[in-house]
Design an enzyme around this catalytic site. Structure first.
Site, PDB file in Angstrom:
ATOM      1  N   SER A 164       0.856  -1.188   0.000  1.00  0.00           N
ATOM      2  CA  SER A 164       0.000   0.000   0.000  1.00  0.00           C
ATOM      3  C   SER A 164       0.887   1.231   0.000  1.00  0.00           C
ATOM      4  CB  SER A 164      -0.883   0.006   1.254  1.00  0.00           C
ATOM      5  OG  SER A 164      -1.533   1.254   1.423  1.00  0.00           O
TER       6      SER A 164
ATOM      7  N   TYR B 168      -2.261  -0.765  10.521  1.00  0.00           N
ATOM      8  CA  TYR B 168      -2.346  -1.060   9.087  1.00  0.00           C
ATOM      9  C   TYR B 168      -1.097  -0.588   8.350  1.00  0.00           C
ATOM     10  CZ  TYR B 168      -3.865  -0.988   4.231  1.00  0.00           C
ATOM     11  OH  TYR B 168      -3.934  -1.178   2.869  1.00  0.00           O
TER      12      TYR B 168
END
Length: 277
Positions: free
Chosen positions: A143, A156
């Site tokens: 990501s 995350y």
């Protein structure tokens, strides 16, 4: 030299929606058989039927919750018992949370680390000996969150930083073997990610489609001397490069403004912010 997947078998996690579905379609279109893994068996079966008809490939469905300890070992045993040899692995399954760390649900936080990191590592280790015997691919979904701290999504972002570093190391280890290793980092993408997060506050900037992200991944995989990682989207790529120009302090403060003040419930984002951090 385009990646030749004909006759191989790709294991794709998180294959019931979003990027997982698009990865499955793209591998099938190139002649790869598939093993589709996710919790929602109805969606997996529907996708399997579509791909058997459209691409004429073999598709196995394995419903599994990869967010629990031991899931990777159980999946490896199941595939071995079915007599399937895996030549490509796409570690796509993962989820995030948007909440101040002191308000995070401990069980959800542990599950996030289990799925995003531990299961990914365990699956990679379990299947790597098979992967190294062929000429397929090992793909992980990182990501843009991997490139800076992400206040409000602390766990995350940290898991995706791990995924990026881990995959780039495997890329170096696998050089010269025929296996192509790649970490692809999407920004904000039109998938069910934010439904799981529970808010759109973590979405910053314009969203790409799942197809655009997979296009980016395959462009890099098709290069014989491809890079170990790629950021999807020109704008996202430039913003990821820009993180090298800021101090860690500045990065953390900027990310906090982009993602919104989770403690006060604000969702103020800069118009120039990175897609999903």
């Amino acid at each position: 030299m385009a990646l030749d997947l004909r006759g191989g078998t790709a294991l794709i996690t998180g294959a019931s929606s979003g990027l997982g579905v698009e990865f499955a379609r793209r591998f099938a279109a190139r002649g790869s058989n598939l093993v589709l893994v996710a919790r929602r068996v109805d969606r997996l079966e529907q996708l399997a039927t579509e791909l058997r008809t459209a691409a004429g490939v073999e598709v196995d469905v394995v419903p599994a919750d990869l967010g629990v300890p031991g899931a990777a070992a159980a999946l490896h045993r199941e595939i071995a018992e079915r007599g399937i040899r895996i030549t490509s692995l796409v570690n796509n399954a993962g989820f995030g949370s948007h909440v101040a760390f002191d308000h995070a649900d401990p069980a959800r936080m542990t599950g996030e680390i289990q799925l995003n990191v531990l299961t990914l590592v365990e699956l990679s280790r379990a299947f790597l000996p098979q992967l190294l015997q062929g000429h397929g691919a090992l793909v992980t979904v990182a990501s843009t969150a991997a490139y800076q701290p992400t206040p409000g999504m602390a766990v995350y972002g940290a898991t995706k930083a791990f995924v990026l570093s881990f995959t780039e190391a495997l890329w170096a280890e696998a050089r010269g073997t025929g296996l192509r290793v790649l970490a692809v980092s999407p920004g904000s993408t039109k998938t069910e990610f934010f439904d799981v997060v529970g808010t759109e506050a973590a979405s910053v900037g314009r969203q790409q489609t799942a197809g655009q992200v997979i296009d980016t991944a395959f462009r890099e995989l098709d290069r014989a001397n491809g890079k170990p990682s790629v950021v999807s989207g020109v704008r996202n790529h430039l913003l990821a490069l820009g993180t090298r120009l800021l101090s860690r302090r500045a990065l953390a403060q900027t990310s906090a403004r982009l993602l919104g003040d989770v403690r006060l419930g604000r969702a103020e984002k800069l118009a120039s912010g990175a897609d999903r951090l």
